[in-house]
Write a protein that holds these residues in place. Structure first.
Motif: not given
Ligand code: C2E
Ligand code: MG
Ligand code: MG
Ligand code: MG
Length: 275
Positions: A179-180, A236
């Motif tokens: 993530d990120d 995202e």
């Protein structure tokens, strides 16, 4: 002053906090009772397959409706929960709910995958793998339906330990997503050793990529990097149509963001699926 406002257990880490943060202390003290009193719930944010245009997955995102403090954002309470083992209880609660939700999808013949965010402390918790295993058995859900999102920086805290836990999780059949991605300065050499399935490009690069050439170059590079490592790439934070189109042209696999949908309650998510 502090003693008056802090129930047992909080003072031990209050040294890390600003003097003037009664709200933060109140939040930390309230998480436990919030769990017991059912104040938490999940929202689901769809992920769209850019090849087909279909929603095939969602990220489970925790929400907290406190009776006096109102709706508290995870951006505020998760970092506080991560300062103690309360994050273990929170994550277990989210996993239980998400796996139960997967069971409900299964019963209504909906082929949807869910991802759950896990923190550094969860990766260091010996009970994480047995907990997930037991919940999958309890609800009779296939591990392939569940994905864990782990931030790049969480993976870097104790790389050997993370590798050990990730090996066990992927041994169970779960997918792992970083993530990120792009914000955590992870070494690519190290990343290559991990049993990961996908990279999730941080929204800070995606959000403005149609107005900022540097951001577009970074996004395109991460997509190529991911594909060269045989990973699925998710973007995202796509907030407009143009961004979704450019991501598609760049060959990105999945997109998540306000342009597709905000995080929504279960019933609204089910409606999105049927569209
Ligand atoms: P994250 O995992 O990177 O989740 C993405 C965040 O970006 C979510 O905020 C989501 O609502 C927001 N977002 C999605 N699309 C867009 C967009 O197009 N534009 C913009 N500006 N924002 C977008 P949220 O739900 O407030 O969560 C914030 C963070 O809190 C998450 O970041 C995650 O790190 C943490 N978090 C949320 N739920 C959980 C959980 O159940 N467990 C743990 N450990 N952390 C969680
Ligand atoms: Mg996430
Ligand atoms: Mg993220
Ligand atoms: Mg984030």
């Amino acid at each position: 002053y502090k003693a008056k406002h802090t129930p047992g257990g909080i003072l031990s880490y209050s040294a890390n906090l600003d003097e003037g943060s009664p709200r933060r202390l109140a939040i930390m003290a309230a998480i436990n009772s919030g769990l017991k009193q059912d104040q938490f719930f999940l929202h689901y944010q769809p992920k769209m397959d850019l090849k087909t245009g279909h929603v095939t997955a969602a990220e489970a995102l925790i929400r907290w409706q406190h009776p006096e403090m109102g709706l508290i954002s995870p951006g505020e309470f998760i970092p506080l929960a991560e300062m103690s083992d309360i994050i273990i209880d929170l994550t277990e609660w989210v996993l239980d709910q998400a796996i139960y939700q997967l069971k409900k999808f299964q019963l209504s013949q909906k082929d949807v995958r869910l991802s759950v965010n896990v923190s550094t402390r969860n990766l260091l918790d010996d009970n994480l793998v047995p907990y997930i295993h037991a919940k999958l058995e309890e609800y009779d859900v296939r591990p392939q339906q569940l994905e864990l999102e782990i931030t790049e920086s969480a993976l870097m805290v104790d790389p050997d330990r993370a590798l050990e836990t990730l090996n066990k999780l992927s041994g169970l059949g779960l997918s792992i997503s970083v993530d990120d991605f792009g914000t955590g300065y992870s070494s690519l050499v190290y990343l290559r050793r991990l049993p990961i399935d996908s990279l999730k490009i941080d929204l800070m690069f995606v959000r403005n990529m149609c107005r900022n050439d540097q951001d577009a170059i970074i996004v395109n590079s991460i997509i190529n990097l991911g594909h060269n490592l045989s990973l699925t790439v998710v973007a995202e934070g796509a907030e407009d149509k143009a961004t979704v189109e450019v991501l598609k042209t760049m060959g990105c696999d999945y997109v998540q963001g306000y342009q597709i949908s905000k995080p929504v309650p279960e019933d609204e998510f089910l409606r999105l699926l049927d569209e």
